[in-house]
Design a protein around this motif. Structure first.
Motif, PDB file in Angstrom:
ATOM      1  N   GLY A 103      48.448   3.504  -7.119  1.00 31.92           N
ATOM      2  CA  GLY A 103      47.442   4.186  -6.336  1.00 31.92           C
ATOM      3  C   GLY A 103      47.501   5.691  -6.414  1.00 31.92           C
ATOM      4  O   GLY A 103      48.267   6.276  -7.180  1.00 31.92           O
ATOM      5  N   TRP A 104      46.649   6.280  -5.592  1.00 33.16           N
ATOM      6  CA  TRP A 104      46.519   7.722  -5.505  1.00 33.16           C
ATOM      7  C   TRP A 104      46.926   8.186  -4.106  1.00 33.16           C
ATOM      8  O   TRP A 104      46.470   7.629  -3.113  1.00 33.16           O
ATOM      9  N   PHE A 105      47.758   9.188  -4.094  1.00 34.24           N
ATOM     10  CA  PHE A 105      48.170   9.841  -2.866  1.00 34.24           C
ATOM     11  C   PHE A 105      47.768  11.301  -2.960  1.00 34.24           C
ATOM     12  O   PHE A 105      47.577  11.836  -4.045  1.00 34.24           O
ATOM     13  N   ARG A 106      47.668  11.946  -1.824  1.00 37.96           N
ATOM     14  CA  ARG A 106      47.370  13.379  -1.836  1.00 37.96           C
ATOM     15  C   ARG A 106      48.211  14.091  -0.802  1.00 37.96           C
ATOM     16  O   ARG A 106      48.663  13.491   0.181  1.00 37.96           O
ATOM     17  N   GLN A 107      48.381  15.372  -1.047  1.00 36.26           N
ATOM     18  CA  GLN A 107      49.226  16.162  -0.152  1.00 36.26           C
ATOM     19  C   GLN A 107      48.725  17.593  -0.102  1.00 36.26           C
ATOM     20  O   GLN A 107      48.370  18.174  -1.132  1.00 36.26           O
ATOM     21  N   VAL A 108      48.676  18.118   1.107  1.00 40.86           N
ATOM     22  CA  VAL A 108      48.417  19.536   1.319  1.00 40.86           C
ATOM     23  C   VAL A 108      49.685  20.153   1.880  1.00 40.86           C
ATOM     24  O   VAL A 108      50.499  19.470   2.509  1.00 40.86           O
ATOM     25  N   PRO A 109      49.875  21.448   1.689  1.00 41.23           N
ATOM     26  CA  PRO A 109      51.122  22.085   2.156  1.00 41.23           C
ATOM     27  C   PRO A 109      51.331  21.866   3.651  1.00 41.23           C
ATOM     28  O   PRO A 109      50.410  22.006   4.453  1.00 41.23           O
ATOM     29  N   GLY A 110      52.555  21.493   3.991  1.00 36.50           N
ATOM     30  CA  GLY A 110      52.915  21.327   5.387  1.00 36.50           C
ATOM     31  C   GLY A 110      52.597  19.974   5.974  1.00 36.50           C
ATOM     32  O   GLY A 110      52.865  19.733   7.163  1.00 36.50           O
TER      33      GLY A 110
ATOM     34  N   GLY B   7      48.429   8.251   1.546  1.00 39.16           N
ATOM     35  CA  GLY B   7      47.835   7.283   0.644  1.00 39.16           C
ATOM     36  C   GLY B   7      46.329   7.356   0.713  1.00 39.16           C
ATOM     37  O   GLY B   7      45.760   7.298   1.805  1.00 39.16           O
ATOM     38  N   VAL B   8      45.673   7.503  -0.417  1.00 47.34           N
ATOM     39  CA  VAL B   8      44.218   7.641  -0.466  1.00 47.34           C
ATOM     40  C   VAL B   8      43.568   6.321  -0.875  1.00 47.34           C
ATOM     41  O   VAL B   8      42.673   5.824  -0.207  1.00 47.34           O
ATOM     42  N   ALA B   9      44.015   5.774  -1.992  1.00 49.46           N
ATOM     43  CA  ALA B   9      43.440   4.524  -2.502  1.00 49.46           C
ATOM     44  C   ALA B   9      44.496   3.825  -3.335  1.00 49.46           C
ATOM     45  O   ALA B   9      45.180   4.476  -4.132  1.00 49.46           O
ATOM     46  N   LEU B  10      44.643   2.533  -3.129  1.00 55.45           N
ATOM     47  CA  LEU B  10      45.616   1.749  -3.868  1.00 55.45           C
ATOM     48  C   LEU B  10      44.960   0.491  -4.406  1.00 55.45           C
ATOM     49  O   LEU B  10      43.990  -0.011  -3.845  1.00 55.45           O
TER      50      LEU B  10
ATOM     51  N   PHE C  53      35.088   7.094  -2.388  1.00 52.40           N
ATOM     52  CA  PHE C  53      36.041   7.009  -3.492  1.00 52.40           C
ATOM     53  C   PHE C  53      36.128   5.564  -3.971  1.00 52.40           C
ATOM     54  O   PHE C  53      36.030   4.622  -3.183  1.00 52.40           O
ATOM     55  N   THR C  54      36.362   5.413  -5.281  1.00 45.59           N
ATOM     56  CA  THR C  54      36.545   4.092  -5.863  1.00 45.59           C
ATOM     57  C   THR C  54      37.728   4.125  -6.818  1.00 45.59           C
ATOM     58  O   THR C  54      37.775   4.960  -7.728  1.00 45.59           O
ATOM     59  N   ILE C  55      38.649   3.212  -6.595  1.00 51.75           N
ATOM     60  CA  ILE C  55      39.811   3.105  -7.469  1.00 51.75           C
ATOM     61  C   ILE C  55      39.599   1.936  -8.427  1.00 51.75           C
ATOM     62  O   ILE C  55      39.025   0.903  -8.053  1.00 51.75           O
TER      63      ILE C  55
ATOM     64  N   ASN D 245      43.948  -2.446 -17.879  1.00 48.13           N
ATOM     65  CA  ASN D 245      45.263  -2.900 -18.309  1.00 48.13           C
ATOM     66  C   ASN D 245      45.334  -3.015 -19.820  1.00 48.13           C
ATOM     67  O   ASN D 245      44.403  -3.489 -20.454  1.00 48.13           O
ATOM     68  N   ALA D 246      46.443  -2.574 -20.374  1.00 53.51           N
ATOM     69  CA  ALA D 246      46.720  -2.774 -21.796  1.00 53.51           C
ATOM     70  C   ALA D 246      48.204  -3.132 -21.910  1.00 53.51           C
ATOM     71  O   ALA D 246      48.926  -3.111 -20.925  1.00 53.51           O
ATOM     72  N   VAL D 247      48.641  -3.457 -23.094  1.00 55.11           N
ATOM     73  CA  VAL D 247      50.039  -3.819 -23.291  1.00 55.11           C
ATOM     74  C   VAL D 247      50.920  -2.607 -23.002  1.00 55.11           C
ATOM     75  O   VAL D 247      50.821  -1.576 -23.655  1.00 55.11           O
ATOM     76  N   ALA D 248      51.786  -2.729 -22.015  1.00 52.00           N
ATOM     77  CA  ALA D 248      52.734  -1.684 -21.620  1.00 52.00           C
ATOM     78  C   ALA D 248      52.064  -0.381 -21.194  1.00 52.00           C
ATOM     79  O   ALA D 248      52.709   0.666 -21.152  1.00 52.00           O
ATOM     80  N   LYS D 249      50.779  -0.413 -20.905  1.00 49.09           N
ATOM     81  CA  LYS D 249      50.103   0.794 -20.441  1.00 49.09           C
ATOM     82  C   LYS D 249      48.974   0.412 -19.498  1.00 49.09           C
ATOM     83  O   LYS D 249      48.215  -0.514 -19.758  1.00 49.09           O
ATOM     84  N   ILE D 250      48.885   1.155 -18.415  1.00 46.81           N
ATOM     85  CA  ILE D 250      47.791   0.968 -17.459  1.00 46.81           C
ATOM     86  C   ILE D 250      47.133   2.321 -17.258  1.00 46.81           C
ATOM     87  O   ILE D 250      47.818   3.339 -17.126  1.00 46.81           O
ATOM     88  N   THR D 251      45.827   2.339 -17.259  1.00 47.27           N
ATOM     89  CA  THR D 251      45.100   3.557 -16.918  1.00 47.27           C
ATOM     90  C   THR D 251      44.445   3.348 -15.567  1.00 47.27           C
ATOM     91  O   THR D 251      43.684   2.405 -15.373  1.00 47.27           O
ATOM     92  N   LEU D 252      44.784   4.237 -14.674  1.00 43.68           N
ATOM     93  CA  LEU D 252      44.286   4.181 -13.309  1.00 43.68           C
ATOM     94  C   LEU D 252      43.247   5.270 -13.128  1.00 43.68           C
ATOM     95  O   LEU D 252      43.421   6.389 -13.628  1.00 43.68           O
ATOM     96  N   TYR D 253      42.166   4.932 -12.424  1.00 38.81           N
ATOM     97  CA  TYR D 253      41.095   5.898 -12.192  1.00 38.81           C
ATOM     98  C   TYR D 253      40.832   6.053 -10.692  1.00 38.81           C
ATOM     99  O   TYR D 253      41.035   5.124  -9.916  1.00 38.81           O
ATOM    100  N   LEU D 254      40.346   7.212 -10.336  1.00 38.50           N
ATOM    101  CA  LEU D 254      39.842   7.437  -8.986  1.00 38.50           C
ATOM    102  C   LEU D 254      38.528   8.197  -9.112  1.00 38.50           C
ATOM    103  O   LEU D 254      38.523   9.369  -9.479  1.00 38.50           O
ATOM    104  N   ARG D 255      37.444   7.518  -8.832  1.00 34.46           N
ATOM    105  CA  ARG D 255      36.148   8.156  -8.825  1.00 34.46           C
ATOM    106  C   ARG D 255      35.897   8.696  -7.434  1.00 34.46           C
ATOM    107  O   ARG D 255      35.940   7.952  -6.459  1.00 34.46           O
ATOM    108  N   MET D 256      35.661   9.992  -7.335  1.00 32.31           N
ATOM    109  CA  MET D 256      35.474  10.644  -6.039  1.00 32.31           C
ATOM    110  C   MET D 256      34.072  11.230  -5.977  1.00 32.31           C
ATOM    111  O   MET D 256      33.746  12.137  -6.740  1.00 32.31           O
TER     112      MET D 256
END
Length: 129
Positions: free
Chosen positions: A35-42, A47-50, A67-69, A73-84
């Motif tokens: 998933g996607w997480f986000r952080q602002v200082p302080g 967790g945004v989308a998993l 947002f859409t996550i 899937n591919a062999v030994a590789k995953i590409t994750l997207y977050l459309r905002m």
């Protein structure tokens, strides 16, 4: 060795859209959450989308409907997207891609940031009003 590399961040005006991508190489787990997480200082990392290995998704309330996550899937590789879409200034943050390890129990519970052992380096998203 698992490696997560994000891309796609940038600056956009309120109401605009961005798509984040994360290439997870060496990610060979069969049951997992990513998933996607986000952080602002302080503030703690949020967790945004998993998405699970089975395709179940979970969004924090503030991004539902905007947002859409997704993943490819591919062999030994995953590409994750977050459309905002319909971005707001409060979406401004550093966005991180993260992945769990192998989950042996139920996938019913989405993990929190401390439960994710794999992280990317982050990509900045800035939304101006």
């Amino acid at each position: 060795q698992v490696q997560l590399v994000e891309s796609g961040g940038g600056s956009v005006q309120a109401g605009g859209s961005l798509r984040l991508s994360c290439v997870a190489s060496g990610y060979r787990y069969r049951r997992y959450w990513m998933g996607w997480f986000r952080q602002v200082p302080g503030k703690p990392r949020e967790g945004v989308a998993l998405i699970s290995s089975e395709g179940n998704t979970n969004y924090t309330d503030s991004v539902k409907g905007r947002f859409t996550i997704s993943k490819d899937n591919a062999v030994a590789k995953i590409t994750l997207y977050l459309r905002m879409n319909s971005l707001k200034p409060e979406d401004t943050a550093m966005y991180y891609c993260a992945g769990s390890g192998q989950i042996w129990s139920t996938l019913a519970e989405t993990p929190s940031a401390p439960q994710m052992p794999h992280w990317g380096q982050g990509t900045q998203v800035t939304v101006s009003s």
